[in-house]
Structures are given as C-alpha cells and as structure tokens.
Design a protein around this motif. Structure first.
Motif, PDB file in Angstrom:
ATOM      1  N   GLY A 154       0.713  -1.159   0.126  1.00  0.00           N
ATOM      2  CA  GLY A 154      -0.130   0.071  -0.039  1.00  0.00           C
ATOM      3  C   GLY A 154       0.786   1.183  -0.016  1.00  0.00           C
ATOM      4  O   GLY A 154       0.485   2.280   0.268  1.00  0.00           O
ATOM      5  N   SER A 157       0.440   4.333  -3.030  1.00  0.00           N
ATOM      6  CA  SER A 157      -1.081   4.734  -2.758  1.00  0.00           C
ATOM      7  C   SER A 157      -1.834   5.224  -3.828  1.00  0.00           C
ATOM      8  O   SER A 157      -3.026   5.011  -3.859  1.00  0.00           O
ATOM      9  N   PRO A 161      -4.410   1.918  -3.393  1.00  0.00           N
ATOM     10  CA  PRO A 161      -4.658   2.498  -2.120  1.00  0.00           C
ATOM     11  C   PRO A 161      -5.096   1.138  -1.173  1.00  0.00           C
ATOM     12  O   PRO A 161      -5.809   0.237  -1.336  1.00  0.00           O
ATOM     13  N   ASN A 162      -4.390   1.169   0.242  1.00  0.00           N
ATOM     14  CA  ASN A 162      -4.815   0.109   1.233  1.00  0.00           C
ATOM     15  C   ASN A 162      -4.072  -1.206   0.774  1.00  0.00           C
ATOM     16  O   ASN A 162      -4.260  -2.252   1.668  1.00  0.00           O
ATOM     17  N   ASN A 165      -4.881  -5.258   1.537  1.00  0.00           N
ATOM     18  CA  ASN A 165      -5.836  -5.412   2.582  1.00  0.00           C
ATOM     19  C   ASN A 165      -7.235  -6.031   1.717  1.00  0.00           C
ATOM     20  O   ASN A 165      -7.739  -5.259   0.903  1.00  0.00           O
ATOM     21  N   LYS A 183      -3.328  -5.314  -7.532  1.00  0.00           N
ATOM     22  CA  LYS A 183      -3.121  -5.870  -6.312  1.00  0.00           C
ATOM     23  C   LYS A 183      -3.263  -7.229  -6.091  1.00  0.00           C
ATOM     24  O   LYS A 183      -2.217  -8.118  -5.641  1.00  0.00           O
ATOM     25  N   THR A 310      -2.221  -0.343   8.067  1.00  0.00           N
ATOM     26  CA  THR A 310      -3.395  -0.725   8.596  1.00  0.00           C
ATOM     27  C   THR A 310      -4.668  -0.142   8.124  1.00  0.00           C
ATOM     28  O   THR A 310      -4.591   0.910   7.456  1.00  0.00           O
ATOM     29  N   VAL A 311      -5.825  -0.817   8.402  1.00  0.00           N
ATOM     30  CA  VAL A 311      -7.109  -0.349   7.958  1.00  0.00           C
ATOM     31  C   VAL A 311      -7.904  -0.240   9.070  1.00  0.00           C
ATOM     32  O   VAL A 311      -7.805  -1.050  10.019  1.00  0.00           O
ATOM     33  N   LEU A 315     -15.072  -4.328   7.308  1.00  0.00           N
ATOM     34  CA  LEU A 315     -14.124  -4.997   6.348  1.00  0.00           C
ATOM     35  C   LEU A 315     -14.655  -6.528   5.935  1.00  0.00           C
ATOM     36  O   LEU A 315     -14.816  -7.351   7.130  1.00  0.00           O
ATOM     37  N   PHE A 323      -6.676  -8.962   6.727  1.00  0.00           N
ATOM     38  CA  PHE A 323      -6.625  -7.610   6.784  1.00  0.00           C
ATOM     39  C   PHE A 323      -5.498  -7.070   7.894  1.00  0.00           C
ATOM     40  O   PHE A 323      -5.383  -7.976   9.064  1.00  0.00           O
TER      41      PHE A 323
END
Length: 430
Positions: A154, A157, A161-162, A165, A183, A310-311, A315, A323
């Motif tokens: 990530g 970005s 993005p993320n 995850n 991804k 981290t998120v 989810l 995650f």
C-alpha cells in the motif's frame, strides 16, 4: 515498425540469460513448427492506449498452439511466439531498463506452461499461473519486483490504496478494476515468491519445485489449484511436517499466517488464534518455531521494512485474504465465524494491531465479514478463469491471452487463462 532499441543486444540477452534460466526452472518449450526457436515479435500492439494510461506491453496467445483448420477454424501462427510492445513498452526502457526483458521472461513461463495444461485438460488457477510468471522474471535475473511489493504494502497509494488488505489471493474476477488486478498480481507474486524461497536451500531445489508445479509428477499432480500446489510444496526439501502440518489445508493455513503476519509486521506467533471446525471454539497454536525456520528472505525484505498499511472500519473478508487492522481484534467478536480464520497480533509494539487471515482455499460460504459487514454474492467458480481481456474492458480487446500492462509507468500483468479452445480467431496476424 522502427524500434529504437538494440534488438541484437536484446536477442542475445534472451538467448544467453533468460532462455537458459527459465528452461532450467520450467523445462524446454514445445517446438510445434520444428524450427528449434522461440520467436519474439515486437510490434505496436493496438490496444487503444492513451498517453500515461494503461497499455498491453506483451502477451502469449494460446491460439498459436493450434494449427489452422485442423480441429477448429483458426487463424494461427502455429509456433512458439511471444508478443512484445514496441511502442509504450520500449519507451519505458529509459525509466526501467529491464522492462522488455522482464516482460519476455514472464510471458515465456506461460508459453512453456500452456502445453502441460492442455495435455492434462486442466485450467490452472490464475493466481498460480500469474504468480509463477512473476517469479519467473526474478529467476531470469530481473527481480525482485519492487513495484509489486510497493503495491502489496500500500506504499504505492495512488495505484494501490490500502494495498493487499481484503484482496483474495484465490478469486480473480474478469470484471475487476485495474487497481484490484494490480493488487491481485502483487499478492500472487509475493506469496509465490515466499513458497519458492521456502521450497529449497539451493536454486536447483527451488527450480525443481516450480518445474513439478508446471509439468506435473508421475502420478499426475500439477499445481492447477491450491490443494495440488500444497501437495507438491509438502514434498520439497525444506518442508517440515512438524512445523507446517501434514495435510494440504493445514499447509495452506500455516503458510498464509506466516506470510501475512510477516508482511503486516505482526509477530505474536506463539499465540496464533484460530477458529475451529465447530465455528465456536477458538484454538491457540504456536507457530513461533515455524516463523524462525521460515522467515522472509532478501527478495521480500521490502515488506519487512515497509509492512502492509493498517485499515479500520467495516471490512469484508474472503477466503485467501487478510486485513492488517489498526486495533485489537478478537475472533470471538466476529459477526460471522468460519473455520480457519486466524489472528496474529503485534507482540513487540505498544500500538494495537491485528492481522486477521482467512487461511482457507475452500468454503461452503466463501464470503463473510470482520465487523458485521453484509454478506455479498460470490462470483461463479468459472469466473476466476476468465481473461480480463474479454469484453467489456478498458482496453477493448476480446482475445484470451496473457498481457503485461503498465499504468502510469508502473508494470502489472493481466491474467492469461484460456477458458477453452476458441471457436474462431480472426484478429491475429497470420
């Protein structure tokens, strides 16, 4: 077309470096046209690309494995051919000198692999085929794939993005956005690189694992799905049953926990939580010895220094996904529980962090949630085999092939699974 590169130097590099390294790993290619050669055709691939946009940088087209008018009304070049883009891809060499060679190595794995798929009448899962091709670029000497690792974590970005995850390693959709596809490739590369590294202490031992995954064993086992891949992985020289388990599902769960834990910066391996088969019991297993035996090697060191971001929030978790959550999560609190959802926490930092991993490659209910997120419809099983080049897609290309696409000067690859022998083919060069 006029290609502003030294073609003789590129051909020599492919002949002297890429070809011997890739064939040493995967075996020799077929020779349908009996000329003992792999043809590399550099052309302007008409993909509707725009400046600084996505474009097809190369592909292997399985239609060339079939002769014209024999079993099907095909227009085929009937030979071993790799197609590379002579426009955008060549222009990218000023920024990435290995782009052309790396793309050729990636596609070469597909070319070698396809006849074994055809002989065994199996469709190899996309993530295995593409992840293997990504590692093939490393094997040929053009790695590690730093752009993949940036995407996975990530840190890239704008395009990823993320990071990884929530992205399923296992389920590839033809309708995925370019960001999701990027991804998926990043995850497939990183996990397959981890298995490759774990499979032996020498290059010869590691290549033997990949060769068996492509060609198959005397008993007919090929790495066409996760279970078969684990069956082959369990036979490798470094595999320890006491650490990684005695069954294919157990091997997958434990390697996924070790992989995602290390790439997320969570490290409490002595107390890994796991949902049991009754979906109520939460067991604790100790994987600290397994972690000590199977740490990330140098090719994945980027993820150690730049772990998955981290998120937080609602989810959704699919099989083969994880995650890295910016809080203290307990499996007992999950709204929906499924067997082999695991949890690794952070043991060495005051910051709360939890990596929730669904280390399973099959489930009767393959989509659940971490925090009360509503269940969503799972795609049909065959959808994961579709090529993203099937219409509708941004590039407008309908033929099933493997393509390497660059977006904003960063490389990623589109999947290459041929669903079945095409009923017709009229747009390839005769």
């Amino acid at each position: 077309m006029n290609v502003p590169i030294d073609l003789e130097a590129f051909a020599k590099q492919f002949n002297d470096q890429t070809y011997p390294k890739i064939t040493n790993a995967f075996g020799n290619p077929s020779d349908l046209d009996n000329n003992g050669k792999v043809i590399i055709l550099i052309l302007d691939i008409r993909d509707g690309s725009t400046p600084n946009g996505a474009y097809v940088a190369g592909f292997f087209d399985p239609v060339n494995q079939f002769a014209d008018g024999i079993a099907l009304p095909l227009r085929s070049n009937f030979g071993e051919i790799l197609y590379l883009d002579g426009k955008e891809l060549v222009a990218s060499l000023s920024r990435d000198p290995t782009a052309l060679a790396s793309t050729a190595a990636h596609e070469f794995q597909h070319l070698i692999r396809y006849p074994f798929m055809q002989q065994s009448q199996t469709l190899d899962d996309t993530w295995i085929n593409e992840g293997t091709s990504e590692v093939a670029s490393d094997i040929a000497g053009f790695g590690p794939q730093s752009y993949r690792l940036e995407c996975f974590s990530g840190r890239d970005s704008s395009r990823c993005p993320n990071g990884a995850n929530g992205i399923s390693l296992l389920t590839w959709l033809s309708s995925s956005s370019s960001t999701t596809v990027l991804k998926q490739y990043s995850m497939a590369y990183a996990y397959m690189r981890y298995l490759y590294d774990l499979s032996g202490t020498t290059e010869s031992e590691r290549n033997a694992f990949f060769r068996r995954s492509v060609q198959g064993t005397s008993s007919g086992i090929r790495a066409n799905n996760a279970s078969q891949l684990m069956a082959l992985f369990r036979e490798t020289s470094r595999y320890q049953t006491s650490l990684l388990g005695s069954t294919n599902p157990e091997a997958f769960f434990r390697t996924m926990v070790l992989f995602f834990g290390q790439s997320s910066g969570t490290n409490a391996y002595s107390q890994v939580n796991r949902i049991a088969q009754d979906l109520t019991t939460i067991n604790t297993i100790d994987l600290s010895t397994a972690y000590a035996a199977y740490p990330f090697e140098s090719n994945l060191s980027y993820l150690v220094n730049n772990p998955l971001v981290t998120v937080s929030g609602n989810l959704s978790l699919r099989t083969g996904s994880a995650f890295n959550i910016a809080s203290d999560v307990n499996l007992a609190d999950l709204t929906n529980k499924f067997e082999n959802i695991g949890l690794v926490k952070n043991a060495t930092s005051s910051a709360s962090r939890s990596t929730v991993i669904w280390g399973a490659y099959s489930s009767t209910s393959p989509l659940t949630s971490v925090r009360g997120f509503a269940k969503a419809e799972e795609p049909s099983p065959r959808d994961k085999y579709k090529s993203v080049f099937e219409n509708p897609n941004p590039l407008g290309h309908s033929s099933p092939m493997c393509g390497t696409v660059f977006i904003d000067e960063k490389i990623h690859n589109d999947e290459s699974i041929l669903i079945e022998q095409p009923s017709s083919k009229s747009d390839n060069t005769p």
